[in-house]
Design an enzyme around this catalytic site. Structure first.
Site, PDB file in Angstrom:
ATOM      1  N   HIS A   1       8.183  -1.175  -5.889  1.00  0.00           N
ATOM      2  CA  HIS A   1       6.846  -0.620  -6.152  1.00  0.00           C
ATOM      3  C   HIS A   1       6.289  -1.114  -7.498  1.00  0.00           C
ATOM      4  CE1 HIS A   1       4.044   2.968  -5.044  1.00  0.00           C
ATOM      5  NE2 HIS A   1       3.392   2.054  -5.724  1.00  0.00           N
TER       6      HIS A   1
ATOM      7  N   ASP B   1       6.763  -3.887  -0.994  1.00  0.00           N
ATOM      8  CA  ASP B   1       6.789  -3.335  -2.358  1.00  0.00           C
ATOM      9  C   ASP B   1       6.794  -1.810  -2.316  1.00  0.00           C
ATOM     10  OD1 ASP B   1       6.602  -3.610  -5.247  1.00  0.00           O
ATOM     11  OD2 ASP B   1       4.523  -2.938  -5.107  1.00  0.00           O
TER      12      ASP B   1
ATOM     13  N   GLY C   1       3.475  -2.944  -7.755  1.00  0.00           N
ATOM     14  CA  GLY C   1       2.074  -3.353  -7.578  1.00  0.00           C
ATOM     15  C   GLY C   1       1.240  -3.339  -8.845  1.00  0.00           C
TER      16      GLY C   1
ATOM     17  N   ALA D   1       0.840  -1.209   0.000  1.00  0.00           N
ATOM     18  CA  ALA D   1       0.000   0.000   0.000  1.00  0.00           C
ATOM     19  C   ALA D   1       0.875   1.260   0.000  1.00  0.00           C
ATOM     20  CB  ALA D   1      -0.941  -0.035   1.194  1.00  0.00           C
ATOM     21  N   ARG D   2       1.296   1.677   1.176  1.00  0.00           N
ATOM     22  CA  ARG D   2       2.172   2.838   1.266  1.00  0.00           C
ATOM     23  C   ARG D   2       3.154   2.623   2.419  1.00  0.00           C
ATOM     24  NH1 ARG D   2       0.948   3.897  -3.141  1.00  0.00           N
ATOM     25  NH2 ARG D   2      -0.026   5.763  -4.004  1.00  0.00           N
TER      26      ARG D   2
ATOM     27  N   GLU E   1      10.377   6.673  -1.038  1.00  0.00           N
ATOM     28  CA  GLU E   1      10.911   5.908  -2.174  1.00  0.00           C
ATOM     29  C   GLU E   1      11.657   6.829  -3.123  1.00  0.00           C
ATOM     30  OE1 GLU E   1       7.658   3.922  -4.135  1.00  0.00           O
ATOM     31  OE2 GLU E   1       7.029   2.980  -2.284  1.00  0.00           O
TER      32      GLU E   1
HETATM   33  C1  8YV Z   1       1.404   3.117  -9.019  1.00  0.00           C
HETATM   34  C2  8YV Z   1       0.197   3.088  -6.743  1.00  0.00           C
HETATM   35  O1  8YV Z   1       2.329   2.298  -9.603  1.00  0.00           O
HETATM   36  O2  8YV Z   1      -1.810   3.649  -7.826  1.00  0.00           O
HETATM   37  C3  8YV Z   1      -1.121   3.761  -6.824  1.00  0.00           C
HETATM   38  O3  8YV Z   1      -1.497   4.441  -5.852  1.00  0.00           O
HETATM   39  O4  8YV Z   1       0.810   3.088  -5.739  1.00  0.00           O
HETATM   40  C4  8YV Z   1       0.793   2.352  -7.902  1.00  0.00           C
HETATM   41  O5  8YV Z   1      -0.168   1.538  -8.496  1.00  0.00           O
HETATM   42  C5  8YV Z   1       2.009   4.417  -8.814  1.00  0.00           C
HETATM   43  O6  8YV Z   1       1.784   4.983  -7.625  1.00  0.00           O
HETATM   44  C6  8YV Z   1       1.599   5.277  -9.985  1.00  0.00           C
HETATM   45  O7  8YV Z   1       1.526   6.619  -9.758  1.00  0.00           O
END
Ligand code: 8YV
Length: 321
Positions: A287, A264, A289, A239-240, A269
C-alpha cells in the site's frame, strides 16, 4: 486567545505535519504509531474536538455511535473513506473531510509501477538477483508482456484514473474506461467509454482498478468477469482490495488465464490472502500508493487546513459531510 482545540491524531504523521498540529492544536499524537482498536478509539476520543484518522482506522457505525459529543469533526488522511460511517456522521452532525488531489500523481505513478512491474516480471527478476540465483543473461529469460500499444482498461475514471490514463498515453497505450458517467471530451482525451464495465473487460490487455470500494464495486472482479477477459491479460489494483475476489484472482493467476497481477492494496490489509505470496506472477507492494514525502506532507496539511477552516467557522475545502 481562545483555547486550542483538542485533536486526537490516530497515526504518526510526517514531522512537519506533526509540528504544525502541535503548534496550533492540543494534539494527542501517537508517536508509537500503534493502531487503535475500534473500542479504544472511542475511549481515546474522550474530550477531543476532532479526530484525524487514516484508512487503517475502523471508524464504522459502532465507533461513531460511541464517540463523545465533543467530537465535531473527523479529518481523514486519505482520499478513500470507506472506513468511515459517513451516514452515521451525517446523522450526528459530525463534519468529515478527506484529502483529494494531493495524492493523485503519486498514486498514478505507483499504478504505472504496478503495470510495468507485473508486465515485465520485475518482482521475479529482483528476487532472482537478490537471492544470488541469476546465472547470467539469456535470450528467453523472464520474458514479459510488452505494454507499448496495448489496451489499458481503467475501472473508475476519477482523478487517479485520469492521471493513470495520462501516463499510459506516454507509453502509447490505447485507453478504454468504464465509469458511472461518461467524461467530457477534454477529460476523456480520446479514451473509449464503456457504460458497461464488462464490455471494457473484454477489450483490456491490462486492467487498472482505480474506483473506490462501495457496495456496488465490492468483489467486482469475480470469477465470471475474469472469464470475460482476454487470456494472458494483466490486472493491477491501486484502489482497494475489496474490489477484487481474491480467490478468483488467485485461481486465474494459477491457471495462467491471467499472465500476472500487480497489487498495492488488499482486503484485510496487512493480512493478505497468503496464496498471493507463493505465486511467481504477482508483483506485490505494501500500500505505497501515496507514500512520498511530498504527498504525505500534502495529505497532512490538507487535514489541518480542513480542521482550521472548520474551527474558524468556515466550510472546510474538502468537506464530505
Ligand atoms: C493512503 C489511500 O496511503 O488515501 C487513500 O485512500 O489509500 C492511501 O493513499 C492511506 O489510505 C492513508 O490513510
Amino acid at each position: 486567545m481562545p483555547s486550542k482545540k483538542t485533536v486526537l491524531v490516530t497515526r504518526r504523521l510526517t514531522p512537519s505535519v506533526e509540528a504544525r498540529l502541535a503548534r496550533d492544536y492540543d494534539a494527542r499524537l501517537n508517536p508509537a504509531d500503534e493502531i487503535y482498536a475500534p473500542d479504544k478509539l472511542a475511549a481515546a476520543a474522550q474530550g477531543a474536538d476532532a479526530l484525524l484518522v487514516a484508512a487503517t482506522d475502523n471508524v464504522g457505525p459502532a465507533v461513531i455511535a460511541k464517540l463523545p459529543d465533543s467530537v465535531r469533526a473527523i479529518a481523514t488522511f486519505s482520499v478513500g473513506y470507506n472506513h468511515i460511517d459517513i451516514e452515521g456522521c451525517k446523522k450526528r452532525g459530525i463534519c468529515v473531510t478527506y484529502t483529494p488531489d494531493v495524492l493523485t500523481d503519486a498514486t498514478a505513478d505507483l499504478t504505472m509501477l504496478l503495470i510495468l512491474g507485473a508486465a515485465r516480471r520485475a518482482g521475479e527478476g529482483e528476487r532472482m538477483v537478490r537471492n544470488g540465483e541469476w546465472a547470467g543473461w539469456a535470450p528467453t529469460q523472464l520474458l514479459g508482456t510488452h505494454v507499448t500499444g496495448k489496451t489499458l482498461g481503467i475501472l473508475g475514471m476519477g482523478r487517479i484514473g485520469r492521471a493513470v490514463a495520462d501516463r499510459a498515453r506516454g507509453f502509447a497505450m490505447r485507453i478504454h474506461y468504464s465509469n458511472r458517467k461518461r467524461l467530457p471530451a477534454d477529460q476523456e482525451k480520446g479514451a473509449v467509454f464503456h457504460a458497461d464495465p464488462e464490455a471494457m473487460l473484454k477489450q483490456a490487455d491490462i486492467l487498472s482498478i482505480n474506483c473506490p470500494a462501495t457496495p456496488e464495486t465490492t468483489r467486482f472482479l469475480d470469477a465470471r468477469r475474469i472469464g470475460l477477459m482476454k487470456d494472458g491479460a494483466i490486472v493491477v489494483n491501486s484502489a482497494r482490495g475489496a474490489v477484487v475476489d481474491d480467490h478468483a484472482l488467485i485461481a486465474a493467476l494459477r491457471a495462467g488465464k491471467l499472465a500476472s497481477a500487480g497489487l498495492d492494496v488488499f482486503d484485510r490489509e496487512p493480512d493478505l490472502e497468503p496464496a498471493y505470496r507463493g505465486l511467481a506472477n504477482t508483483f506485490l507492494l505494501p500500500h505505497l500508493g501515496s507514500a512520498t514525502i511530498e504527498t504525505r506532507d500534502g495529505m497532512g496539511n490538507k487535514c489541518v487546513d480542513n480542521l482550521d477552516a472548520f474551527f474558524a467557522g468556515r466550510t472546510p475545502p474538502d468537506r464530505l459531510v
